[in-house]
Scaffold this motif. Structure first.
Motif, PDB file in Angstrom:
ATOM      1  N   PHE A 240      -6.689  12.554  10.921  1.00 27.88           N
ATOM      2  CA  PHE A 240      -7.553  12.260  12.062  1.00 27.88           C
ATOM      3  C   PHE A 240      -8.129  10.849  11.947  1.00 27.88           C
ATOM      4  CE2 PHE A 240     -11.875  12.144  13.871  1.00 27.88           C
ATOM      5  CZ  PHE A 240     -11.534  12.304  15.203  1.00 27.88           C
ATOM      6  N   ALA A 241      -8.524  10.442  10.735  1.00 28.88           N
ATOM      7  CA  ALA A 241      -9.047   9.091  10.527  1.00 28.88           C
ATOM      8  C   ALA A 241      -7.993   8.043  10.858  1.00 28.88           C
ATOM      9  CB  ALA A 241      -9.525   8.932   9.083  1.00 28.88           C
ATOM     10  N   ALA A 242      -6.759   8.278  10.408  1.00 34.14           N
ATOM     11  CA  ALA A 242      -5.676   7.331  10.704  1.00 34.14           C
ATOM     12  C   ALA A 242      -5.397   7.276  12.205  1.00 34.14           C
ATOM     13  CB  ALA A 242      -4.417   7.736   9.942  1.00 34.14           C
ATOM     14  N   PHE A 243      -5.402   8.437  12.841  1.00 33.93           N
ATOM     15  CA  PHE A 243      -5.189   8.496  14.283  1.00 33.93           C
ATOM     16  C   PHE A 243      -6.276   7.721  15.027  1.00 33.93           C
ATOM     17  CE2 PHE A 243      -6.069  10.665  18.337  1.00 33.93           C
ATOM     18  CZ  PHE A 243      -4.838  10.505  18.966  1.00 33.93           C
ATOM     19  N   ALA A 244      -7.535   7.888  14.605  1.00 33.90           N
ATOM     20  CA  ALA A 244      -8.652   7.186  15.250  1.00 33.90           C
ATOM     21  C   ALA A 244      -8.532   5.677  15.068  1.00 33.90           C
ATOM     22  CB  ALA A 244      -9.981   7.685  14.685  1.00 33.90           C
ATOM     23  N   VAL A 245      -8.149   5.226  13.874  1.00 32.50           N
ATOM     24  CA  VAL A 245      -7.998   3.788  13.624  1.00 32.50           C
ATOM     25  C   VAL A 245      -6.905   3.193  14.499  1.00 32.50           C
ATOM     26  CG1 VAL A 245      -7.255   2.085  11.902  1.00 32.50           C
ATOM     27  CG2 VAL A 245      -8.957   3.809  11.300  1.00 32.50           C
ATOM     28  N   VAL A 246      -5.760   3.869  14.578  1.00 29.48           N
ATOM     29  CA  VAL A 246      -4.661   3.364  15.407  1.00 29.48           C
ATOM     30  C   VAL A 246      -5.078   3.274  16.870  1.00 29.48           C
ATOM     31  CG1 VAL A 246      -2.348   3.874  16.274  1.00 29.48           C
ATOM     32  CG2 VAL A 246      -2.858   4.157  13.844  1.00 29.48           C
ATOM     33  N   MET A 247      -5.716   4.319  17.365  1.00 34.02           N
ATOM     34  CA  MET A 247      -6.113   4.338  18.773  1.00 34.02           C
ATOM     35  C   MET A 247      -7.178   3.288  19.072  1.00 34.02           C
ATOM     36  SD  MET A 247      -4.341   6.527  20.476  1.00 34.02           S
ATOM     37  CE  MET A 247      -5.379   6.733  21.929  1.00 34.02           C
ATOM     38  N   LEU A 248      -8.254   3.245  18.289  1.00 37.11           N
ATOM     39  CA  LEU A 248      -9.362   2.346  18.594  1.00 37.11           C
ATOM     40  C   LEU A 248      -9.020   0.887  18.314  1.00 37.11           C
ATOM     41  CD1 LEU A 248     -12.397   4.474  17.388  1.00 37.11           C
ATOM     42  CD2 LEU A 248     -11.700   3.960  19.715  1.00 37.11           C
ATOM     43  N   CYS A 249      -8.239   0.624  17.268  1.00 35.41           N
ATOM     44  CA  CYS A 249      -7.803  -0.758  17.023  1.00 35.41           C
ATOM     45  C   CYS A 249      -6.908  -1.240  18.159  1.00 35.41           C
ATOM     46  CB  CYS A 249      -7.070  -0.855  15.690  1.00 35.41           C
ATOM     47  SG  CYS A 249      -8.150  -0.778  14.238  1.00 35.41           S
ATOM     48  N   GLY A 250      -6.033  -0.370  18.630  1.00 42.22           N
ATOM     49  CA  GLY A 250      -5.178  -0.735  19.759  1.00 42.22           C
ATOM     50  C   GLY A 250      -5.984  -0.990  21.024  1.00 42.22           C
ATOM     51  N   ILE A 251      -6.993  -0.142  21.271  1.00 40.71           N
ATOM     52  CA  ILE A 251      -7.848  -0.324  22.452  1.00 40.71           C
ATOM     53  C   ILE A 251      -8.610  -1.644  22.369  1.00 40.71           C
ATOM     54  CG2 ILE A 251      -9.894   0.565  23.637  1.00 40.71           C
ATOM     55  CD1 ILE A 251      -8.886   3.380  22.937  1.00 40.71           C
ATOM     56  N   GLN A 252      -9.148  -1.956  21.186  1.00 42.88           N
ATOM     57  CA  GLN A 252      -9.868  -3.220  21.021  1.00 42.88           C
ATOM     58  C   GLN A 252      -8.962  -4.410  21.279  1.00 42.88           C
ATOM     59  OE1 GLN A 252     -12.855  -3.969  17.928  1.00 42.88           O
ATOM     60  NE2 GLN A 252     -12.477  -1.913  17.174  1.00 42.88           N
ATOM     61  N   MET A 253      -7.752  -4.370  20.731  1.00 46.29           N
ATOM     62  CA  MET A 253      -6.815  -5.485  20.918  1.00 46.29           C
ATOM     63  C   MET A 253      -6.505  -5.689  22.396  1.00 46.29           C
ATOM     64  SD  MET A 253      -5.939  -6.973  18.042  1.00 46.29           S
ATOM     65  CE  MET A 253      -4.325  -7.669  18.332  1.00 46.29           C
ATOM     66  N   VAL A 254      -6.267  -4.596  23.105  1.00 42.06           N
ATOM     67  CA  VAL A 254      -5.942  -4.695  24.530  1.00 42.06           C
ATOM     68  C   VAL A 254      -7.122  -5.244  25.323  1.00 42.06           C
ATOM     69  CG1 VAL A 254      -5.408  -3.358  26.599  1.00 42.06           C
ATOM     70  CG2 VAL A 254      -4.193  -2.888  24.474  1.00 42.06           C
ATOM     71  N   LEU A 255      -8.322  -4.741  25.059  1.00 39.53           N
ATOM     72  CA  LEU A 255      -9.496  -5.162  25.827  1.00 39.53           C
ATOM     73  C   LEU A 255      -9.872  -6.607  25.557  1.00 39.53           C
ATOM     74  CD1 LEU A 255     -11.789  -1.999  25.607  1.00 39.53           C
ATOM     75  CD2 LEU A 255     -10.321  -2.726  27.488  1.00 39.53           C
ATOM     76  N   TYR A 256      -9.808  -7.036  24.284  1.00 35.33           N
ATOM     77  CA  TYR A 256     -10.207  -8.397  23.949  1.00 35.33           C
ATOM     78  C   TYR A 256      -9.160  -9.434  24.350  1.00 35.33           C
ATOM     79  CZ  TYR A 256     -14.469  -7.296  21.367  1.00 35.33           C
ATOM     80  OH  TYR A 256     -15.737  -6.901  21.030  1.00 35.33           O
ATOM     81  N   LYS A 257      -7.900  -9.046  24.360  1.00 36.60           N
ATOM     82  CA  LYS A 257      -6.838 -10.004  24.683  1.00 36.60           C
ATOM     83  C   LYS A 257      -6.501 -10.042  26.175  1.00 36.60           C
ATOM     84  CE  LYS A 257      -6.122 -11.311  20.432  1.00 36.60           C
ATOM     85  NZ  LYS A 257      -6.414 -12.684  19.999  1.00 36.60           N
ATOM     86  N   SER A 258      -6.997  -9.093  26.947  1.00 39.20           N
ATOM     87  CA  SER A 258      -6.678  -9.031  28.369  1.00 39.20           C
ATOM     88  C   SER A 258      -7.769  -9.700  29.189  1.00 39.20           C
ATOM     89  CB  SER A 258      -6.509  -7.567  28.804  1.00 39.20           C
ATOM     90  OG  SER A 258      -7.751  -6.891  28.769  1.00 39.20           O
TER      91      SER A 258
END
Length: 224
Positions: free
Chosen positions: A113-131
């Motif tokens: 679950f921790a790994a899943f949360a990191v993948v999801m939230l890191c991906g969301i941050q990258m998309v939001l900050y780079k868009s």
């Protein structure tokens, strides 16, 4: 379905379980640090803190291990640390809570679950900050104009601002040069495609070619 790897009896923790939790927390903290670096400016000290914070939190949670008294003591210790820290930006505080949440998940044994949360939230941050999402306005200006004391500054530049700006607001008026001149400070929002130089040239013709300072607005530091 996420399940905890900590199936030992209460109060017992094997070396293997502790080692797996520690390495998982360190790897996930490393990915959190990399994401923080990729999304904006950073300092080495803060990135190292984000990387090691999940490890520290999971160690604390492993030591609590269902003990209510120890949990209350840990809560008090965290409260003391909070009051001895300086205010941080919204991005810093968010990532600190993110790292702590990952540490809590790992400390309770929910590694997947921790790994899943990191993948999801890191991906969301990258998309939001780079868009383009919530992109800061780049057409705001702070304009300082010096005029002689014999000029009536009220509305003197309104026609120029109407041509070149969306909004123009007089923020401050102060006297300079022993009261022989006024310094006017405006906050402007430029129209798309309008020339800043053309606007300044028009103002120069009206203020007697005295000092004009035009600069971009600097975004404030959002503290939490």
């Amino acid at each position: 379905m996420f399940a905890s790897i900590l199936n030992s009896a209460e109060g017992a923790l094997s070396i293997g379980e502790a080692g797996i939790c520690l390495m998982t927390a360190l790897i996930l903290g490393f990915f959190i640090g990399l994401t923080y670096m990729a999304c904006g400016t950073y300092t080495k000290n803060f990135v190292v803190t984000l990387t090691t914070l999940p490890v520290l939190i999971q160690i604390v949670i492993l030591m609590v291990n269902g003990n209510l008294g120890t949990g209350v003591a840990v809560l008090g210790a965290f409260s003391l640390i909070r009051f001895r820290s300086v205010p941080g930006t919204s991005r810093e505080i968010t990532n600190i809570f993110f790292a702590m949440a990952v540490g809590l998940a790992v400390g309770t044994g929910y590694l997947t679950f921790a790994a899943f949360a990191v993948v999801m939230l890191c991906g969301i941050q990258m998309v939001l900050y780079k868009s383009w999402f919530a992109h800061e306005s780049v057409d705001e200006r702070s304009l300082k104009i010096t005029i002689p004391e014999n000029l009536d500054y009220e509305g003197i530049f309104d026609d120029i601002f109407e041509k070149h700006t969306k909004t123009a607001r007089l923020e401050r008026v102060r006297t300079t040069n022993l009261g022989s001149m006024f310094e006017l400070q405006y906050q402007l929002r430029m129209k798309k495609g309008k020339s800043e130089k053309e606007m300044i040239d028009a103002i120069r013709c009206r203020n007697g070619n005295l000092t004009i300072v035009c600069q971009r607005m600097v975004a404030g530091r959002e503290e939490l």
